[in-house]
Design a protein around this motif. Structure first.
Motif, PDB file in Angstrom:
ATOM      1  N   PHE A  64      -0.201   6.817  -4.880  1.00  0.00           N
ATOM      2  CA  PHE A  64       0.866   6.297  -4.033  1.00  0.00           C
ATOM      3  C   PHE A  64       0.005   5.609  -2.927  1.00  0.00           C
ATOM      4  N   VAL A  65       0.682   4.393  -2.476  1.00  0.00           N
ATOM      5  CA  VAL A  65      -0.296   3.400  -1.688  1.00  0.00           C
ATOM      6  C   VAL A  65       0.697   2.928  -0.813  1.00  0.00           C
ATOM      7  N   SER A  66       1.796   3.657  -0.197  1.00  0.00           N
ATOM      8  CA  SER A  66       2.603   3.487   0.868  1.00  0.00           C
ATOM      9  C   SER A  66       3.200   4.528   1.394  1.00  0.00           C
ATOM     10  N   PRO A  67       3.864   4.751   2.600  1.00  0.00           N
ATOM     11  CA  PRO A  67       4.471   5.992   2.842  1.00  0.00           C
ATOM     12  C   PRO A  67       5.999   6.101   2.425  1.00  0.00           C
ATOM     13  N   THR A  68       6.384   5.000   1.849  1.00  0.00           N
ATOM     14  CA  THR A  68       7.827   4.779   1.190  1.00  0.00           C
ATOM     15  C   THR A  68       7.927   4.884  -0.142  1.00  0.00           C
ATOM     16  N   GLY A  69       6.915   5.605  -0.845  1.00  0.00           N
ATOM     17  CA  GLY A  69       7.106   5.827  -2.344  1.00  0.00           C
ATOM     18  C   GLY A  69       6.509   4.763  -3.235  1.00  0.00           C
ATOM     19  N   LEU A  70       5.482   3.832  -2.533  1.00  0.00           N
ATOM     20  CA  LEU A  70       5.281   2.666  -3.489  1.00  0.00           C
ATOM     21  C   LEU A  70       3.974   3.266  -4.477  1.00  0.00           C
ATOM     22  N   VAL A  71       4.080   3.092  -5.690  1.00  0.00           N
ATOM     23  CA  VAL A  71       3.062   3.558  -6.747  1.00  0.00           C
ATOM     24  C   VAL A  71       2.272   2.442  -7.378  1.00  0.00           C
ATOM     25  N   MET A  72       0.971   2.596  -7.394  1.00  0.00           N
ATOM     26  CA  MET A  72       0.079   1.426  -7.989  1.00  0.00           C
ATOM     27  C   MET A  72      -0.080   2.167  -9.334  1.00  0.00           C
ATOM     28  N   THR A  73      -0.127   1.155 -10.576  1.00  0.00           N
ATOM     29  CA  THR A  73      -0.810   1.620 -11.965  1.00  0.00           C
ATOM     30  C   THR A  73      -1.300   0.699 -12.528  1.00  0.00           C
ATOM     31  N   ASN A  74      -1.161   0.610 -13.701  1.00  0.00           N
ATOM     32  CA  ASN A  74      -1.497  -0.719 -14.535  1.00  0.00           C
ATOM     33  C   ASN A  74      -0.200  -1.329 -15.248  1.00  0.00           C
ATOM     34  N   ALA A 673       3.904 -12.573  -2.928  1.00  0.00           N
ATOM     35  CA  ALA A 673       4.822 -11.501  -2.892  1.00  0.00           C
ATOM     36  C   ALA A 673       4.557 -10.849  -1.243  1.00  0.00           C
ATOM     37  N   ARG A 674       5.312 -11.650  -0.543  1.00  0.00           N
ATOM     38  CA  ARG A 674       5.061 -11.037   0.870  1.00  0.00           C
ATOM     39  C   ARG A 674       5.288  -9.833   1.157  1.00  0.00           C
ATOM     40  N   ARG A 675       6.436  -9.237   0.543  1.00  0.00           N
ATOM     41  CA  ARG A 675       6.874  -7.880   0.727  1.00  0.00           C
ATOM     42  C   ARG A 675       5.924  -6.720   0.337  1.00  0.00           C
ATOM     43  N   LEU A 676       5.417  -7.157  -0.662  1.00  0.00           N
ATOM     44  CA  LEU A 676       4.372  -6.134  -1.453  1.00  0.00           C
ATOM     45  C   LEU A 676       3.129  -6.024  -0.405  1.00  0.00           C
ATOM     46  N   LEU A 677       2.885  -7.458  -0.009  1.00  0.00           N
ATOM     47  CA  LEU A 677       1.441  -7.349   0.863  1.00  0.00           C
ATOM     48  C   LEU A 677       1.681  -6.815   2.095  1.00  0.00           C
ATOM     49  N   GLU A 678       2.615  -7.059   2.794  1.00  0.00           N
ATOM     50  CA  GLU A 678       3.020  -6.408   4.122  1.00  0.00           C
ATOM     51  C   GLU A 678       3.185  -4.909   3.841  1.00  0.00           C
ATOM     52  N   GLU A 679       3.763  -4.317   2.788  1.00  0.00           N
ATOM     53  CA  GLU A 679       3.812  -2.766   2.785  1.00  0.00           C
ATOM     54  C   GLU A 679       2.598  -2.410   2.489  1.00  0.00           C
ATOM     55  N   LEU A 680       1.562  -3.006   1.412  1.00  0.00           N
ATOM     56  CA  LEU A 680       0.170  -2.760   1.489  1.00  0.00           C
ATOM     57  C   LEU A 680      -0.692  -2.953   2.930  1.00  0.00           C
ATOM     58  N   GLY A 681      -0.153  -3.256   3.875  1.00  0.00           N
ATOM     59  CA  GLY A 681      -0.898  -3.504   5.073  1.00  0.00           C
ATOM     60  C   GLY A 681      -1.866  -4.589   5.015  1.00  0.00           C
ATOM     61  N   ARG A 682      -1.489  -5.664   3.981  1.00  0.00           N
ATOM     62  CA  ARG A 682      -2.245  -6.728   3.830  1.00  0.00           C
ATOM     63  C   ARG A 682      -1.591  -7.974   3.933  1.00  0.00           C
ATOM     64  N   GLY A 683      -0.684  -8.099   4.868  1.00  0.00           N
ATOM     65  CA  GLY A 683       0.263  -9.327   4.842  1.00  0.00           C
ATOM     66  C   GLY A 683      -0.301 -10.357   5.468  1.00  0.00           C
ATOM     67  N   GLY A 684       0.206 -11.753   5.819  1.00  0.00           N
ATOM     68  CA  GLY A 684      -0.375 -12.600   6.342  1.00  0.00           C
ATOM     69  C   GLY A 684      -1.766 -13.157   5.656  1.00  0.00           C
ATOM     70  N   GLY A 685      -2.902 -13.415   6.150  1.00  0.00           N
ATOM     71  CA  GLY A 685      -3.943 -13.982   5.515  1.00  0.00           C
ATOM     72  C   GLY A 685      -5.203 -13.012   5.036  1.00  0.00           C
ATOM     73  N   GLY A 686      -5.031 -11.643   5.768  1.00  0.00           N
ATOM     74  CA  GLY A 686      -6.210 -10.864   5.494  1.00  0.00           C
ATOM     75  C   GLY A 686      -5.699  -9.631   4.787  1.00  0.00           C
TER      76      GLY A 686
END
Length: 686
Positions: A64-74, A673-686
């Motif tokens: 689990f990689v976000s508080p809204t149920g996002l799951v990272m896998t292969n 994938a801006r929406r994903l990046l923002e949810e991962l806390g890595r939006g913008g350039g960093g």
């Protein structure tokens, strides 16, 4: 192969050494990590990691990689989902998939994600239930107690409970999970980049794969609220850094007896490899018929190719003389310790011989067991649906504790999800698989075997396969639902030809399973418990149990290795991906990555190797630092890890992961994938 398997495998008599070990969360050796790396995971840290890890019920790991149920896998862990959602006009395996908004997330037809809530030791309860019993009585008592424990634990449909056998029966734990059956695809790249290098690069390093994907778990039609979850590292994996992997290794055989290893070496593995080679040839021919034939069979072909290469490595480990002699010596050392004391000899001395006789029984019955029960149908979805229906008609009318274990009350949501899945069924592929199965049935049991005569009559395997596939209505989820909800009477009244085929086989299939459970499985379980107790008495419990597709934690470091006198650096970079690309499969980059080349930073870390101890089933596991921050996602091991089923060598066994910075670079500059990046806390350039 000797040079690939030097004498650094687990010694039964000793502590796990170096970075070895797939440790349970309720017995993690924090002091061992502290002694080696100067960091001692606290109970609070372990609990956070446990609750942040996830399991994909089909055989992968995740987090689990976000508080809204996002799951990272292969990517290869969501491959079936992507194919099932695809059409001939819109192939997500080829084109990839990205949901730029929440409504675009698409539900996977047959995926379940599990979150481990708690672990309870039930060893004493199981031991008391089976005390003094043998054979069928032991099996029945154990089955009944497991069914009772799991039913009592599974207090709601979204709770899953499994009694897990550890240390070959020396310990039993009850694992309670939260289950999520509404799982939606968020992001999956093109297979050309997720599996760049294809089979030639599989289980190799250096590596250049973007084998990552994201799904989301839902509850009551809304994204699930999740806490805790793993945050992203600011820099990603660094050379020499301490790393942890929390995942679900599928199974290891490091504690098997020599008799069991001989059975694997001489019978199980060679015969499985031969079957896979034949199935791979069938699929190669099938895919030559056209693009649509390729699309509908690609997931199965991927699985077959991957399994074949992995099993080749396992058998090579067992035919290595030096390695096998060490396994013999390890067992003999424990047996000599037992023989040295008359009381120990009385308690434990015959256990190895009983297991050896059970493996002799298994060897004699293995072909019938494989063809009629464990491998029946050769992967045909229609055959699986028919068997689930036919057996549910018989099993669900029995008391819970007397049913086949897969039909116990605690497993009902799992059975129903599989049976009622809206995943597409492909008739041409079904026909090919059923033909293959019926051909093997006749070939290996013989045309005069009564069951073969009953099944085929005067028909050829191909003719019967065509008949049962074309005539079956079980491809329709609505039909399966009607039959299942209609109960035993509706199922037994159905004349569906695939159901008829399963019924014709089922009497002998059940009989061979009954014999296997009574004369082999129960004997191995009972005597495995004795050997485990002897091992505990001799050496303590300071080592880890074999993997069981339950949550484990391993530790290691970002680390290269030496191969044939050359140093293999631990981190690859994006520049190497473009240098390795040839424009031809399997080294062909998808258009998105070719277009992005001027934008990406070619010095971005892409994949990396670490000394964490993993095995198949760990695919999709998060790999993270001491601050529980993600530095990558595990997707493979190197060639030298293929013998890891039987032992671990820190000098050369390596876990292979996609680097967290490489993941972000792709999301940002290739897929936007801006929406994903923002949810991962890595939006913008960093």
């Amino acid at each position: 192969m000797t040079r690939l398997l030097p004498a650094l495998f687990l010694l039964i008599a000793g502590l796990a050494r170096a970075d070895e070990g797939m440790w349970t969360f309720n017995d993690f050796p924090s002091n061992l990590v502290n002694a080696r790396y100067g960091f001692s995971p606290s109970q609070e840290w372990l609990t956070k990691v446990q609750l942040s890890a996830a399991r994909i019920a089909g055989g992968c790991s995740a987090s689990f990689v976000s508080p809204t149920g996002l799951v990272m896998t292969n990517h290869h862990c969501v491959r079936d989902c992507a194919q099932q959602l695809s059409t001939a006009q819109n192939d997500y395996i080829v084109k990839g998939f990205y949901a730029a908004s929440a409504p675009q997330e698409r539900q996977c037809p047959a995926m379940e994600v599990n979150k481990l809530l708690r672990i309870t030791d039930v060893t004493n309860v199981l031991t008391k239930a089976t005390q003094g019993k043998e054979g069928a009585a032991f099996r029945d008592a154990q089955r009944a107690e497991i069914a009772r424990l799991e039913k009592e634990c599974a207090t709601a449909p979204d709770i899953r409970c499994d009694v897990v056998n550890l240390y070959q029966g020396g310990m039993y734990n009850l694992y309670q999970y939260q289950r999520f059956q509404d799982v939606r695809l968020v992001f999956a790249p093109e297979e050309a980049i997720a599996f760049f290098g294809g089979d030639p690069d599989n289980f190799e390093f250096p590596r250049y794969d973007y084998d990552v994907a994201f799904v989301r778990v839902y509850q009551d039609g809304k994204p699930a609220k999740v806490d805790p979850w793993l945050r992203w590292s600011a820099k990603g994996a660094q050379p020499g850094e301490l790393t942890f992997v929390a995942g679900h290794p599928g199974g290891t055989s490091r504690l098997l007896t020599v008799a069991q290893l001989l059975y694997q070496r001489d019978y199980a593995l060679p015969e499985r490899l031969f079957q896979l080679a034949q199935l791979r040839g069938l699929l190669d021919e099938f895919q030559q018929r056209g693009p649509e034939f390729t699309r509908i069979s690609n997931s199965l072909k991927f699985s077959v190719d991957n399994s074949y290469k992995a099993l080749v490595g396992r058998r090579e480990a067992l035919v290595d003389r030096d390695f096998f002699s060490k396994k013999v010596a390890e067992e003999q050392k424990l047996r000599d310790w037992v023989k040295a004391d008359p009381e120990r000899q009385k308690r434990y001395g015959q256990a190895w011989d009983h297991i050896a006789r059970a493996t002799d029984t298994l060897r004699a019955m293995r072909i019938r067991l494989r063809l009629l029960e464990q491998g029946a149908g050769a992967g045909s979805d229609l055959f699986v649906y028919a068997r689930l229906l036919a057996r549910s008609a018989d099993e669900l009318s029995k008391p819970n504790e007397q049913r086949l274990k897969e039909f116990a009350d605690a497993r009902k949501p799992e059975v129903e999800q599989q049976l009622l899945s809206p995943a597409p069924v492909y008739p041409k592929l079904e026909e090919a698989l059923v033909t293959f199965y019926l051909t093997k049935l006749r070939e290996q049991l013989g045309p005069d075997a009564p069951v073969v005569k009953r099944v085929l009559g005067t028909q050829s395997p191909q003719a019967l396969a065509r008949k049962v596939v074309s005539g079956s209505r079980l491809a329709s989820p609505q039909v399966r639902r009607q039959l299942y909800q209609g109960g035993p009477e509706a199922i037994r009244a159905s004349k569906d030809p695939m159901l008829e085929l399963v019924r014709t086989l089922d009497g002998e299939a059940r009989a061979v399973r009954e014999r296997f459970e009574e004369e082999v499985e129960s004997v191995i379980d009972q005597n495995g418990e004795l050997i485990a107790r002897a091992r505990f008495e001799a050496y303590g419990t300071s080592t880890y149990p074999d993997a069981t597709f339950t949550l484990r934690l391993s530790f290691g470091q970002v680390k290269g290795y030496s191969e044939e006198g050359k140093t293999v650096e631990p981190i690859t970079r994006l520049a190497g991906l473009y240098e390795r690309a040839t424009g031809e499969d399997p080294f062909r980059l998808p258009p998105s990555w070719l277009r992005a080349k001027p934008r990406v930073d070619l010095q971005t870390p892409f994949d990396f190797a670490s000394s964490n101890d993993i095995i198949g089933g760990n695919s999709g596991s998060p790999i993270f630092n001491k601050d529980a921050e993600i530095v990558g996602v595990v997707f493979d091991g190197n060639r030298r890890s293929l013998g890891g089923d039987f032992g671990f060598d820190e000098a050369s066994n390596r876990t292979v992961s996609v680097h967290s910075e490489g993941i972000l670079e792709g999301l940002r500059k290739v897929y936007n994938a801006r929406r994903l990046l923002e949810e991962l806390g890595r939006g913008g350039g960093g």
